[in-house]
Scaffold this motif. Structure first.
Motif, mmCIF file in Angstrom:
data_model
loop_
_atom_site.group_PDB
_atom_site.id
_atom_site.type_symbol
_atom_site.label_atom_id
_atom_site.label_comp_id
_atom_site.label_asym_id
_atom_site.label_seq_id
_atom_site.Cartn_x
_atom_site.Cartn_y
_atom_site.Cartn_z
ATOM 1 N N ARG A 34 -29.017 -15.635 -34.314
ATOM 2 C CA ARG A 34 -29.648 -15.198 -35.565
ATOM 3 C C ARG A 34 -28.724 -15.454 -36.756
ATOM 4 O O ARG A 34 -29.165 -15.865 -37.836
ATOM 5 C CB ARG A 34 -29.999 -13.706 -35.456
ATOM 6 C CG ARG A 34 -30.861 -13.195 -36.604
ATOM 7 C CD ARG A 34 -31.543 -11.892 -36.269
ATOM 8 N NE ARG A 34 -30.580 -10.845 -35.976
ATOM 9 C CZ ARG A 34 -30.534 -10.181 -34.818
ATOM 10 N NH1 ARG A 34 -31.388 -10.476 -33.857
ATOM 11 N NH2 ARG A 34 -29.654 -9.221 -34.619
ATOM 12 N N ARG A 77 -27.525 -13.019 -28.680
ATOM 13 C CA ARG A 77 -28.685 -13.245 -29.541
ATOM 14 C C ARG A 77 -28.320 -13.090 -31.010
ATOM 15 O O ARG A 77 -28.896 -13.740 -31.887
ATOM 16 C CB ARG A 77 -29.805 -12.271 -29.169
ATOM 17 C CG ARG A 77 -30.443 -12.552 -27.808
ATOM 18 C CD ARG A 77 -31.604 -11.600 -27.555
ATOM 19 N NE ARG A 77 -32.216 -11.857 -26.256
ATOM 20 C CZ ARG A 77 -33.246 -11.166 -25.771
ATOM 21 N NH1 ARG A 77 -33.767 -10.171 -26.476
ATOM 22 N NH2 ARG A 77 -33.759 -11.471 -24.586
ATOM 23 N N ARG A 94 -23.110 -9.637 -28.215
ATOM 24 C CA ARG A 94 -24.555 -9.877 -28.317
ATOM 25 C C ARG A 94 -24.823 -11.345 -28.629
ATOM 26 O O ARG A 94 -24.851 -11.753 -29.802
ATOM 27 C CB ARG A 94 -25.168 -8.998 -29.404
ATOM 28 C CG ARG A 94 -25.030 -7.508 -29.131
ATOM 29 C CD ARG A 94 -25.641 -6.701 -30.249
ATOM 30 N NE ARG A 94 -25.504 -5.271 -30.035
ATOM 31 C CZ ARG A 94 -25.891 -4.337 -30.905
ATOM 32 N NH1 ARG A 94 -26.445 -4.704 -32.052
ATOM 33 N NH2 ARG A 94 -25.724 -3.053 -30.638
#
Length: 250
Positions: A239, A235, A233
């Motif tokens: 983060r 993303r 992932r």
């Protein structure tokens, strides 16, 4: 002279009605429900209720053996703990093969804890793709490898651990003891099972990670998604990076 009985005043209407039904083709009375005219009427029989099932015999459940045995016998310094980690049979139902030692100095600036070694680990903890991702994260943060203590909850690779049973057997207590011996300034836990066993709220969704928490009374910690999850992932990497920057600045 023969006297005739007077006709009913409705005889004409009745005859006309019957003739109307005859003209419509209906000469017999029918019912949709069959009737057994020869059946004998029997008194209603009430079925007896089935007997209740026998009560299950409650047997006492034997407590799970504690990982590592009595905590009073756990090693009290990091070097002794590392040797014990590799050899103590009660940590893994008697299995000692395939165990990987933690690595790094005591009193490190940072402890990184993961759930278990990678499948290809032989002499070094996190020597595969997850380890390469960790090295990239540390390099981006400007943290030298010799400043990091890398550890795992479990001593060897396990594809499908029974986390509930491991927690009941005291894995969380053992992990917190390990962190206390390492005595880091900060800790990053990768994976929700790791943070949960270290004392983070297990009810919080992994979708909300990263999150800050505390291990014991001294060590500020950051709960991050697992390294394997981060590889899948992109993303999540962004983060985590922002959370790490904020965490370092705090």
């Amino acid at each position: 002279m023969t006297l005739m009985a007077p006709l009913s005043p409705f005889a004409g209407e009745i005859a006309a009605a019957l003739q109307w039904w005859r003209d419509a083709g209906l000469e017999h009375d029918f019912s949709d429900d069959p009737a057994d005219w020869l059946a004998r009427s029997e008194p209603a029989v009430t079925e007896a209720a089935p007997p209740p099932p026998p009560k299950a015999i409650e047997r006492p459940v034997a407590p799970l053996p504690k990982l590592g045995g009595d905590s009073a016998g756990w090693p009290q310094d990091l070097a002794a703990f590392t040797q014990w980690w590799l050899a103590e049979p009660s940590l893994d139902n008697g299995h000692v093969e395939g165990r990987i030692a933690p690595r790094g100095p005591a009193g490190a600036a940072l402890v990184v804890m993961v759930d278990h070694p990678e499948s290809q680990d032989a002499d070094r903890l996190l020597s595969g793709p997850q380890g390469r991702l960790l090295d990239a994260i540390l390099a981006a943060l400007g943290i030298a490898p010799d400043q990091v203590y890398v550890a795992s909850l479990l001593p060897r690779y396990m594809p499908l651990p029974d986390w509930a049973s491991l927690q009941a057997a005291g894995l969380g207590d053992l992990a917190r003891h390990h962190v206390a011996l390492a005595a880091p300034k900060r800790l990053i836990s990768f994976g929700q099972h790791v943070s949960s066993l270290l004392g983070h709220d297990p009810a919080k969704s992994a979708e909300n990670l990263p999150q800050n928490y505390q291990v014991g009374a001294q060590v500020p910690a950051l709960a991050a998604p697992g390294l394997e999850t981060l590889m899948a992932r992109p993303r999540g990497k962004a983060r985590l990076w922002q959370a790490l920057l904020d965490w370092q600045a705090a």
